[in-house]
Design a protein around this motif. Structure first.
Motif, short mmCIF file in Angstrom:
data_model
loop_
_atom_site.label_atom_id
_atom_site.label_comp_id
_atom_site.label_asym_id
_atom_site.label_seq_id
_atom_site.Cartn_x
_atom_site.Cartn_y
_atom_site.Cartn_z
N ALA A 1 0.84 -1.20 0.00
CA ALA A 1 0.00 0.00 0.00
C ALA A 1 0.87 1.25 0.00
N LYS A 2 0.49 2.18 -0.82
CA LYS A 2 1.13 3.49 -0.78
C LYS A 2 0.15 4.42 -0.11
N GLY A 3 0.66 5.32 0.65
CA GLY A 3 -0.21 6.28 1.29
C GLY A 3 0.49 6.91 2.47
N HIS A 4 0.21 8.15 2.65
CA HIS A 4 0.85 8.90 3.72
C HIS A 4 0.03 10.15 3.93
N PHE A 5 0.09 10.71 5.11
CA PHE A 5 -0.56 11.99 5.33
C PHE A 5 0.43 12.95 5.96
N GLU A 6 0.23 14.20 5.69
CA GLU A 6 1.05 15.28 6.24
C GLU A 6 0.12 16.36 6.75
N ILE A 7 0.57 17.09 7.74
CA ILE A 7 -0.20 18.21 8.28
C ILE A 7 0.44 19.50 7.78
N ILE A 8 -0.40 20.35 7.21
CA ILE A 8 0.04 21.66 6.73
C ILE A 8 -0.57 22.69 7.68
N GLY A 9 0.28 23.34 8.45
CA GLY A 9 -0.19 24.30 9.44
C GLY A 9 -0.10 25.73 8.94
N GLY B 1 -7.04 11.10 -6.75
CA GLY B 1 -7.19 10.17 -5.64
C GLY B 1 -6.67 10.69 -4.31
N GLU B 2 -5.96 11.81 -4.33
CA GLU B 2 -5.46 12.40 -3.08
C GLU B 2 -6.45 13.45 -2.61
N ASP B 3 -6.42 13.74 -1.31
CA ASP B 3 -7.42 14.64 -0.76
C ASP B 3 -6.85 15.38 0.44
N PHE B 4 -7.59 16.36 0.92
CA PHE B 4 -7.20 17.10 2.12
C PHE B 4 -8.45 17.52 2.87
N HIS B 5 -8.28 17.78 4.15
CA HIS B 5 -9.38 18.22 5.00
C HIS B 5 -8.86 19.23 6.01
N LEU B 6 -9.67 20.20 6.31
CA LEU B 6 -9.35 21.14 7.37
C LEU B 6 -9.49 20.39 8.68
N PHE C 1 -1.97 11.64 0.93
CA PHE C 1 -1.27 11.36 -0.32
C PHE C 1 -1.36 9.88 -0.65
N GLU C 2 -1.43 9.57 -1.93
CA GLU C 2 -1.34 8.19 -2.40
C GLU C 2 0.01 8.01 -3.08
N ARG C 3 1.05 8.34 -2.37
CA ARG C 3 2.43 8.24 -2.86
C ARG C 3 3.24 7.62 -1.74
N ASP C 4 4.47 7.27 -2.07
CA ASP C 4 5.31 6.76 -0.99
C ASP C 4 5.68 7.91 -0.07
N VAL C 5 6.21 7.58 1.07
CA VAL C 5 6.47 8.56 2.13
C VAL C 5 7.37 9.68 1.65
N ASP C 6 8.46 9.35 0.96
CA ASP C 6 9.40 10.38 0.52
C ASP C 6 8.75 11.36 -0.45
#
Length: 127
Positions: free
Chosen positions: A36-44, A78-83, A93-98
């Protein structure tokens, strides 16, 4: 707010996929393969809010519109974001971590570049 983020991390972390090879000779027993590829990041937005603190209530909606456009421009299908809070977004993200981390850094840089440039322009016009 912190508990909400902890819950989100727990839920997202539990979404790992355990895929095993059907050919037992190709895969050691008991070792799952995570394809599975996938990762999330927080944008502050804390730094932006800090810079515009005196005007934040009046401009926050416009700032969020700009930030959302920047995030959308960087996402793949296929990628998304939420407040997630009043001042941050969770980007899935539907990408590898890097790749996801690099993209999140590009988003952060774009956001800061726009609002830093805006502050510089305002200070020049005041001089």
């Amino acid at each position: 707010m912190f508990n909400y983020l902890k819950r989100m991390v727990k839920i997202i972390s539990s979404l790992r996929i355990d895929v095993r090879f059907s050919n037992s000779a190709a895969q050691p027993k008991g070792k799952p393969v995570n394809k599975a590829k996938g990762h999330f990041e927080i944008i502050g937005l804390e730094a932006v809010k800090r810079e515009y603190l005196a005007h934040w209530p009046a401009i926050s909606q416009r700032v969020h519109q700009i930030v959302q456009r920047i995030i959308r421009d960087h996402l793949q299908p296929g990628e998304d974001f939420h407040l997630s809070t009043a001042d941050s977004y969770i980007v899935f993200f539907e990408r590898d971590v890097d790749q996801a981390k690099r993209c999140a850094n590009r988003i952060r840089t774009a956001v800061m570049d726009i609002f830093t440039l805006d502050l510089k322009m305002k200070s020049l016009s005041m001089n």
